[in-house]
Structure formats: C-alpha cells, structure tokens
Design a protein around this motif. Structure first.
Motif, PDB file in Angstrom:
ATOM      1  N   SER A  91      15.389  24.214 -14.959  1.00  0.00           N
ATOM      2  CA  SER A  91      14.243  24.956 -15.469  1.00  0.00           C
ATOM      3  C   SER A  91      13.733  25.948 -14.428  1.00  0.00           C
ATOM      4  CB  SER A  91      13.128  23.988 -15.868  1.00  0.00           C
ATOM      5  OG  SER A  91      12.723  23.234 -14.759  1.00  0.00           O
ATOM      6  N   PHE A 130       6.917  24.739 -21.146  1.00  0.00           N
ATOM      7  CA  PHE A 130       6.878  23.314 -21.449  1.00  0.00           C
ATOM      8  C   PHE A 130       5.441  22.794 -21.422  1.00  0.00           C
ATOM      9  CE2 PHE A 130      11.391  23.326 -19.778  1.00  0.00           C
ATOM     10  CZ  PHE A 130      11.945  23.309 -21.039  1.00  0.00           C
ATOM     11  N   TYR A 155      13.778  18.850 -17.169  1.00  0.00           N
ATOM     12  CA  TYR A 155      12.605  18.499 -17.965  1.00  0.00           C
ATOM     13  C   TYR A 155      13.032  17.660 -19.155  1.00  0.00           C
ATOM     14  CZ  TYR A 155       8.933  21.295 -15.865  1.00  0.00           C
ATOM     15  OH  TYR A 155       7.979  21.779 -15.026  1.00  0.00           O
ATOM     16  N   ARG A 195      14.842  19.690 -11.170  1.00  0.00           N
ATOM     17  CA  ARG A 195      14.356  20.708 -12.111  1.00  0.00           C
ATOM     18  C   ARG A 195      14.821  20.426 -13.539  1.00  0.00           C
ATOM     19  NH1 ARG A 195      15.998  26.212  -9.397  1.00  0.00           N
ATOM     20  NH2 ARG A 195      17.302  26.007 -11.200  1.00  0.00           N
ATOM     21  N   ASN A 215       8.594  26.152 -16.829  1.00  0.00           N
ATOM     22  CA  ASN A 215       7.480  25.251 -16.507  1.00  0.00           C
ATOM     23  C   ASN A 215       6.257  25.588 -17.344  1.00  0.00           C
ATOM     24  OD1 ASN A 215       9.133  24.169 -14.567  1.00  0.00           O
ATOM     25  ND2 ASN A 215       8.079  25.086 -12.837  1.00  0.00           N
ATOM     26  N   THR A 247      16.119  17.154 -23.463  1.00  0.00           N
ATOM     27  CA  THR A 247      16.260  17.287 -22.016  1.00  0.00           C
ATOM     28  C   THR A 247      16.802  18.675 -21.714  1.00  0.00           C
ATOM     29  OG1 THR A 247      16.703  14.928 -21.807  1.00  0.00           O
ATOM     30  CG2 THR A 247      17.319  16.323 -19.944  1.00  0.00           C
ATOM     31  N   LEU A 276       6.019  14.461 -21.236  1.00  0.00           N
ATOM     32  CA  LEU A 276       6.662  15.545 -20.503  1.00  0.00           C
ATOM     33  C   LEU A 276       6.945  15.028 -19.107  1.00  0.00           C
ATOM     34  CD1 LEU A 276       7.571  18.519 -20.230  1.00  0.00           C
ATOM     35  CD2 LEU A 276       5.242  19.055 -19.533  1.00  0.00           C
ATOM     36  N   GLU A 277       8.218  14.963 -18.757  1.00  0.00           N
ATOM     37  CA  GLU A 277       8.612  14.479 -17.437  1.00  0.00           C
ATOM     38  C   GLU A 277       9.488  15.516 -16.768  1.00  0.00           C
ATOM     39  OE1 GLU A 277      10.682  10.810 -17.989  1.00  0.00           O
ATOM     40  OE2 GLU A 277       8.848   9.660 -18.252  1.00  0.00           O
ATOM     41  N   THR A 278       9.350  15.624 -15.463  1.00  0.00           N
ATOM     42  CA  THR A 278      10.203  16.512 -14.696  1.00  0.00           C
ATOM     43  C   THR A 278      10.751  15.743 -13.503  1.00  0.00           C
ATOM     44  OG1 THR A 278      10.335  18.640 -13.566  1.00  0.00           O
ATOM     45  CG2 THR A 278       8.270  17.417 -13.345  1.00  0.00           C
TER      46      THR A 278
END
Length: 183
Positions: free
Chosen positions: A85, A93, A134, A132, A90, A81, A126-128
């Motif tokens: 970000s 990732f 990640y 902000r 972005n 985590t 991949l989660e956001t």
C-alpha cells in the motif's frame, strides 16, 4: 401454503470460484420505485458510480443464515487483503471505515453480486502490517442473499478509475485530472 422446492443435480467440481475484484460505492437508500428485484436478481437499479479495487490476494466472502426470534436474515462478510500500500492507499482505506457502502463483487466465474443491497455494509476491521499490507473486513445484515447484478452491470453502474473525495454526507467529488482534494 404449499412450499414447492425443485431438486438439484450434481454439478461439476471444476467450477471457478472466488472474488476477482470489488467495486465500492457509498450507501444511499434507494426508494423501492427505483429498482426491480425478483428475490434473486436485480433487473433495474438507478445509475451508480463505483470505485474499483483490484487485489492480487485471496478475498473471503461468506453469507450465513441466522434466525433470531422467528426472524430470518443473512450475515454478509467480506475480508480483503491488499499488498504494498501507498500513502494514498492509507488515506483511502481510512475513508472506508467512516461510512456505509454497497459493494459489488466480481466473481471469477463472471457473475456480479451486490453486498449491502438494502441496508449497506460497514468496515468492522482495518489492520496493517510492517510489510505495508492492509486487511479490511466488511459486515452487513440483509433480508435476502446478495442479489445478482450481472445483467445490469454495464447499464446501471459506471466504474470510476480516477481519484475522488467521498464527503461525510455521502457526496462525491470526482476529479478528471487525477488530482485529489483533501478535506
């Protein structure tokens, strides 16, 4: 065949555990003649460039034994985590979801382990969030537990701190002036 097993004494509970930081490199198949592995530790590995990822949250790393149809293998899982970000993060990732990698884990006790040693690992989540933050998870399957690379970390690996581009074919473009080339 006689299986010899050595017992284990009780160890102190005050050991330092957990992942301190990770180093990621694109997965490239390495011929057996270019590394030395004794079943627990890598003692020789070709020169490899690693990209350092620091984080101030808890990482979750697990390895679990699975037996299917008489074959034994280990599932490797890593969840990271990252907070606050940026636009550049972005992009980075997203790149991590498009290829297979090797990941060197620097543990809080000073050890270094390698995920994806023979087969590589890939991002499976991949989660956001609106804050902000990640979360990225990697999974892989290996014949053995992650080997220790502590003794060769400073001789076989070069940590890259600048910006770079990882191409789809696995080649890297590394820029010394910290400029990033977007493809």
């Amino acid at each position: 065949m006689v299986l010899q097993i050595k017992g284990r004494d009780r160890v102190c509970k005050d050991t330092i555990t957990g992942v301190k930081r990770v180093y990621i490199t694109p997965y490239v198949k390495v011929p057996r003649s270019q590394y030395t592995y004794n079943g627990v530790r890598l003692t020789r590995f070709p020169l490899t460039y690693l990209y350092k990822f620091d984080f101030n949250t808890q990482a979750n790393f697990t390895q679990s034994l699975e037996i299917k149809e008489g074959n034994t293998f280990y599932n490797q899982n890593l969840s990271l985590t990252f907070n606050k970000s940026s636009e550049y993060d972005n992009l980075n990732f997203q790149k991590l979801t498009k290829a297979d990698f090797r990941i060197v884990l620097e543990m809080k006790n000073g050890d270094f382990l390698m995920m994806g040693f023979k087969n590589g690992v890939s991002a499976d989540k991949l989660e956001t969030s609106e804050s902000r933050q990640y979360q990225i998870s990697f999974k892989g399957i290996e014949e053995d537990l992650s080997p220790y690379v502590t003794n060769i970390f400073n001789t076989s690996f070069v940590v890259i701190d600048g910006l770079n581009a990882i191409l789809q074919n696995g080649n890297n473009l590394i820029f010394q002036n910290n400029e990033n080339f977007l493809l």
